[in-house]
Write a protein that holds these residues in place. Sequence first.
Motif, PDB file in Angstrom:
ATOM      1  N   THR A 322       0.802  -1.222   0.000  1.00 16.44           N
ATOM      2  CA  THR A 322       0.000   0.000   0.000  1.00 16.44           C
ATOM      3  C   THR A 322       0.837   1.276   0.000  1.00 16.44           C
ATOM      4  O   THR A 322       0.362   2.325  -0.433  1.00 16.44           O
ATOM      5  CB  THR A 322      -0.923   0.010   1.228  1.00 16.44           C
ATOM      6  OG1 THR A 322      -0.121  -0.156   2.401  1.00 16.44           O
ATOM      7  CG2 THR A 322      -1.926  -1.147   1.146  1.00 16.44           C
ATOM      8  N   ALA A 323       2.070   1.205   0.495  1.00 12.28           N
ATOM      9  CA  ALA A 323       2.919   2.396   0.517  1.00 12.28           C
ATOM     10  C   ALA A 323       3.484   2.663  -0.878  1.00 12.28           C
ATOM     11  O   ALA A 323       3.554   1.772  -1.722  1.00 12.28           O
ATOM     12  CB  ALA A 323       4.069   2.202   1.508  1.00 12.28           C
ATOM     13  N   SER A 324       3.863   3.897  -1.119  1.00 11.84           N
ATOM     14  CA  SER A 324       4.420   4.260  -2.428  1.00 11.84           C
ATOM     15  C   SER A 324       5.946   4.291  -2.430  1.00 11.84           C
ATOM     16  O   SER A 324       6.557   4.400  -3.482  1.00 11.84           O
ATOM     17  CB  SER A 324       3.893   5.633  -2.861  1.00 11.84           C
ATOM     18  OG  SER A 324       4.263   6.625  -1.917  1.00 11.84           O
ATOM     19  N   VAL A 325       6.543   4.192  -1.227  1.00 17.89           N
ATOM     20  CA  VAL A 325       8.004   4.234  -1.132  1.00 17.89           C
ATOM     21  C   VAL A 325       8.473   3.244  -0.071  1.00 17.89           C
ATOM     22  O   VAL A 325       7.698   2.828   0.803  1.00 17.89           O
ATOM     23  CB  VAL A 325       8.521   5.646  -0.772  1.00 17.89           C
ATOM     24  CG1 VAL A 325       8.195   6.643  -1.868  1.00 17.89           C
ATOM     25  CG2 VAL A 325       7.978   6.095   0.575  1.00 17.89           C
ATOM     26  N   TYR A 326       9.755   2.898  -0.174  1.00 20.28           N
ATOM     27  CA  TYR A 326      10.425   2.132   0.877  1.00 20.28           C
ATOM     28  C   TYR A 326      11.439   3.062   1.522  1.00 20.28           C
ATOM     29  O   TYR A 326      12.296   3.637   0.842  1.00 20.28           O
ATOM     30  CB  TYR A 326      11.129   0.904   0.292  1.00 20.28           C
ATOM     31  CG  TYR A 326      11.971   0.154   1.308  1.00 20.28           C
ATOM     32  CD1 TYR A 326      11.378  -0.644   2.272  1.00 20.28           C
ATOM     33  CD2 TYR A 326      13.365   0.264   1.297  1.00 20.28           C
ATOM     34  CE1 TYR A 326      12.131  -1.331   3.207  1.00 20.28           C
ATOM     35  CE2 TYR A 326      14.134  -0.421   2.230  1.00 20.28           C
ATOM     36  CZ  TYR A 326      13.520  -1.218   3.178  1.00 20.28           C
ATOM     37  OH  TYR A 326      14.274  -1.889   4.108  1.00 20.28           O
ATOM     38  N   GLU A 373      14.415   7.514   0.345  1.00 20.39           N
ATOM     39  CA  GLU A 373      13.168   6.844   0.009  1.00 20.39           C
ATOM     40  C   GLU A 373      13.302   6.259  -1.384  1.00 20.39           C
ATOM     41  O   GLU A 373      13.688   6.949  -2.326  1.00 20.39           O
ATOM     42  CB  GLU A 373      11.989   7.819   0.066  1.00 20.39           C
ATOM     43  CG  GLU A 373      11.629   8.229   1.479  1.00 20.39           C
ATOM     44  CD  GLU A 373      10.309   8.976   1.541  1.00 20.39           C
ATOM     45  OE1 GLU A 373       9.775   9.325   0.464  1.00 20.39           O
ATOM     46  OE2 GLU A 373       9.811   9.209   2.659  1.00 20.39           O
ATOM     47  N   VAL A 374      12.999   4.985  -1.483  1.00 20.03           N
ATOM     48  CA  VAL A 374      13.068   4.283  -2.766  1.00 20.03           C
ATOM     49  C   VAL A 374      11.658   4.190  -3.335  1.00 20.03           C
ATOM     50  O   VAL A 374      10.748   3.684  -2.670  1.00 20.03           O
ATOM     51  CB  VAL A 374      13.667   2.873  -2.589  1.00 20.03           C
ATOM     52  CG1 VAL A 374      13.699   2.138  -3.926  1.00 20.03           C
ATOM     53  CG2 VAL A 374      15.067   2.965  -1.982  1.00 20.03           C
ATOM     54  N   SER A 478       6.707  12.549  -2.406  1.00 27.55           N
ATOM     55  CA  SER A 478       6.181  11.506  -1.528  1.00 27.55           C
ATOM     56  C   SER A 478       6.764  11.594  -0.123  1.00 27.55           C
ATOM     57  O   SER A 478       6.287  10.927   0.793  1.00 27.55           O
ATOM     58  CB  SER A 478       6.503  10.127  -2.120  1.00 27.55           C
ATOM     59  OG  SER A 478       7.901   9.949  -2.263  1.00 27.55           O
ATOM     60  N   VAL A 479       7.790  12.431   0.057  1.00 30.43           N
ATOM     61  CA  VAL A 479       8.430  12.570   1.366  1.00 30.43           C
ATOM     62  C   VAL A 479       7.597  13.512   2.239  1.00 30.43           C
ATOM     63  O   VAL A 479       7.258  14.624   1.836  1.00 30.43           O
ATOM     64  CB  VAL A 479       9.866  13.112   1.221  1.00 30.43           C
ATOM     65  CG1 VAL A 479      10.486  13.364   2.600  1.00 30.43           C
ATOM     66  CG2 VAL A 479      10.718  12.145   0.424  1.00 30.43           C
TER      67      VAL A 479
END
Length: 594
Positions: A322-326, A373-374, A478-479
């Motif tokens: 569900t998240a857009s980044v790692y 953030e990836v 996204s941050v």
Amino acid sequence: MPDTYANWAALAAAETAGVDYRIEVRTTDSDMSHIAIHGGGIEGGTTELANATALATGGQYYSMLGLKNTGNSVLHITSTHFDEPQAVAMQNSVYYTVSYHGYSGDERITHLGGADLVLRDEIGAALSAAGFAVDIASTEIDGNDPLNITQRNRRGLGVQLELSRGQRAAFFPGGDLSRAMRESGQRTPAFRAYVAALASVLSPPADDGRLRVFARDQNLQRIGRIDDHTTITVVPRKNAIGAYTLEISADSPQTGLLVEGNGLIVQTSRGDTVLSGPIRTVDWARSATEPGKLTVGGVDDTEVLSRYTCWPNPTSAIGSQTASVYKISTASTETGMRDLVNLNAGPGAQASRKHPLLTLATNGLRGPALAREVNQFDNLLTVLQDIANAANLGFRVIQVASNLQFQVYTPADRSGTARFSFGLGNLTDASYSTTPPTCTRAVVVAGGGTSPRVCKTYDRADPLFPGLVLEQFVDQTSVDTASVDLAAQMDQAGAEALTNGAGKGSLAVSPVDIPELRYGRDYNVGDVISAQLRGGDWYTDTVGEVTLTDGAADGTQVKATIGGDASDTVVARIYSYIAQLKKGLGRLQTRKAA
């Protein structure tokens, strides 16, 4: 039973040298060590065997001997924890190792272990031919752990011999393993025959500068050596996928080993692995005037990283992404890189994604802290390249024993010893080229959705075009701008954009291997070396790529590419150097025109 002492420091603090234990060391110019870390009364007979074989072969010798009248077992430190400084120093200096150990049991047998499978099998064949019973060691005593002192030589490969008590007792008259008998010098014919069998195979291979090629199967087991090929060209690359091409007669009996799905391991004559990887293509050709030949092409094992993406929630099923980044926040760059590999492809990955043969080398905690953030499902290899290049680190995947190992390293600075110039006679040609920059100003934008928008620019002047401004948008929306590491993440994103968009210079040189300076021994891909260019100035930078061509008649030819990957934290030094050189030439031409 667990060891009494966890490491050497603990043992040395509690026991008395010369009373409870003794260390014996004999160094030579040999590339092979014979070590008995559980010698003397700990595992009786191993010191004597290591010493005699080292003397017979001219090898280096090390033993830690237990001297207690009873209870020498308390001096036992398991091989993966054995870190006595003199043993470590010897291992750091050699390429080949045989480690001698004792095992229980009255049967006369030697259990063969260690990660150097080729040498292990050669030793096994020699012992068997001499009438000694051998088998492959079980997992409990096979000595294959990379932390085992046996494997801690310069190749990361050694042989561990586990001799049963019955076999060791057979080396001494009356089967007497007492200290008095061992120190008396008395030995049986079986001892002398055992040493002779070992000596018949334990001379290191000649350092002739040629490449050694071995075939492996799909399980990474060596299945034979390829030694009748016409040519092989190997291209290892820093932080990128290397490649190889091998040509061989179609009539060679070894062609049966060269099929898609198998692979090759290419080593220097000293045993260092240059490249390992799967075979991708096998092409056949023949003409009316030329006999049939096979051209075998493959890539190196770093390619395995390109098969995976970075999941935002790598420990969860695909339906839970569900998240857009790692998010990465680690104290060292290497730790963050290892986490990405481990959770997306390595031992820590979900069963459905885990590569069954991929392992990770010991964490060396290299590089600065990493906050990044990836983006969801970015390619794993591409992400690792961005991170490593910004931190000036190298990485690769290479075969170690029967596994693929992800390794991170800091480029070694060999610029003081690996020096090439026409004047020194170890350089045949050199050329350089440049690629203009694509980004000199990174415009990093964070937040703007659920948090306030934050914008920041990062500038890096191009040395060849100092007034050129090339802006590039770096999307970090996204941050969350409320994050405590917002500044670190924006700084990281800006640095990566400027590094990837920097002008690049590429210097190609053709070094000549000489006895004092040889590729694979004195410098490698990723190392920093020096080359003397036009005008006599010395230039220093990282070896980004090497092309090794080994032909039947010409030996191994080396072509090194220096720079070109913009791996510096500022601008690739080769590019800066070429910029200065071109400006100097421009001023010279202006003076001539005047």
